[in-house]
Design an enzyme around this catalytic site. Sequence first.
Site, short mmCIF file in Angstrom:
data_model
loop_
_atom_site.label_atom_id
_atom_site.label_comp_id
_atom_site.label_asym_id
_atom_site.label_seq_id
_atom_site.Cartn_x
_atom_site.Cartn_y
_atom_site.Cartn_z
N GLY A 169 0.80 -1.07 0.14
CA GLY A 169 -0.15 -0.21 -0.04
C GLY A 169 0.91 1.22 0.00
O GLY A 169 2.07 1.36 -0.46
N CYS A 170 0.22 2.34 0.44
CA CYS A 170 0.76 3.68 0.53
C CYS A 170 1.99 3.72 1.22
O CYS A 170 2.73 4.77 0.97
CB CYS A 170 -0.07 4.80 0.89
SG CYS A 170 -1.93 4.79 -0.30
N ASN A 171 1.91 2.86 2.22
CA ASN A 171 3.24 2.88 3.26
C ASN A 171 4.62 2.44 2.73
O ASN A 171 5.48 2.61 3.35
CB ASN A 171 2.59 1.89 4.47
CG ASN A 171 3.78 1.78 5.53
OD1 ASN A 171 4.32 2.79 6.07
ND2 ASN A 171 4.33 0.58 5.78
N ALA A 172 4.49 1.90 1.48
CA ALA A 172 5.71 1.13 0.80
C ALA A 172 6.80 1.79 0.62
O ALA A 172 7.90 1.56 0.55
CB ALA A 172 5.21 0.38 0.03
N HIS A 309 3.49 11.63 2.32
CA HIS A 309 2.69 11.04 1.29
C HIS A 309 1.43 11.53 1.14
O HIS A 309 0.69 11.79 2.26
CB HIS A 309 2.52 9.41 1.76
CG HIS A 309 1.47 8.70 1.01
ND1 HIS A 309 1.97 8.20 -0.49
CD2 HIS A 309 0.03 8.32 1.21
CE1 HIS A 309 0.62 7.70 -0.71
NE2 HIS A 309 -0.29 7.83 -0.13
#
Length: 352
Positions: A169-172, A309
């Site tokens: 996800g966006c954390n990556a 982000h």
Amino acid sequence: MSTAVTILTDTWTRREKRFDGHAKILAIGTAIPANWVDQTTYPDFYFRITNSEHLLEYKEKFRRICNKSKIRKRHLVITEELLKKNPNLCTYNDASLNTRQDILVSEVPKLGKEAAMKAIKEWGRPISEITHLVFCTSSGVDMPGADFQLAKLLGLSSSVNRLMMYQQGCNAGAVMLRLAKDLAENNKGGRVLVVCSEVMLSVFRGPSLQQEDNLLAQCLFGDGSAAVIVGTEPRPGLETPLFELVSAAQTTIPDTDSYLKLQLREMGLTFHCSKAVPSLITQNIEDCLVKAFEPFGISDWNSIFWILHPGGNAILDGVEEKLGLEPEKLRASRDVLSQYGNLTSACVLFKP
């Protein structure tokens, strides 16, 4: 929910003696599909191509969401021709995983190759000097993975050390920098190619009156790839360090696993995002920053360069207000959101 913080610098030093072996970012490359959509006219296209124009009130609701998103345009692999050839992508519940997979397994590494080649060109060294490849995507799953396909497309050595990360996800994006830092600092002379490639076809589908989260996904996500090359001890005159990876940390907020979910189903990747996510991030951001920056004696959040982000405009506004940030601190994140939308893992590596 997890928050990843990576500290990059070319000037800071620790209180103690500086460690000369810190990993450096040596090059950055990005890529986007040629096809793009204007956010102001996208609701008309979306409801027409999904045969949903009869849902007049729902269409106007989607238009309001798009207008408030602060996204100007998004680049997408999706085209009208592709969707007409694959009508099962345009309904909400149709089994379409096979169709999506058939497209994504080629498009994801292909887009990743474009970013990687730009990074390698900026780096200026032979591709044979790449020792590690770390690839990340939340778009599709396959084995051999997208890392294997990219290695073939680039012509990397058969002995290159590969690592594939799916569904982070966006954390990556920040997580990938942390992994690259660890790999570079523990493999003397190593050069790590990191690639994040995302194609929102995995979450594209028609509207559902029962699942309003789906409208947010259709408004928010865009396609793009980003690549960085990371290594220690840059060779003078041959490599130019852009940033130093001083430290990396990750914090998981307890009891938040239901707030943000993407689940792989027969209909593709489904998206659920609680309306409380922006406030949850706002409430916890400062504690995460204190833990990450306290060892460096930094507590003035306006004294650092920000790459946040851009998960959405509400998140950016909330963090800015909570921390009292000057408007220019999140300018890069807002510019990426405006020009490309939410690129999931690739966002924090993207140049506006």
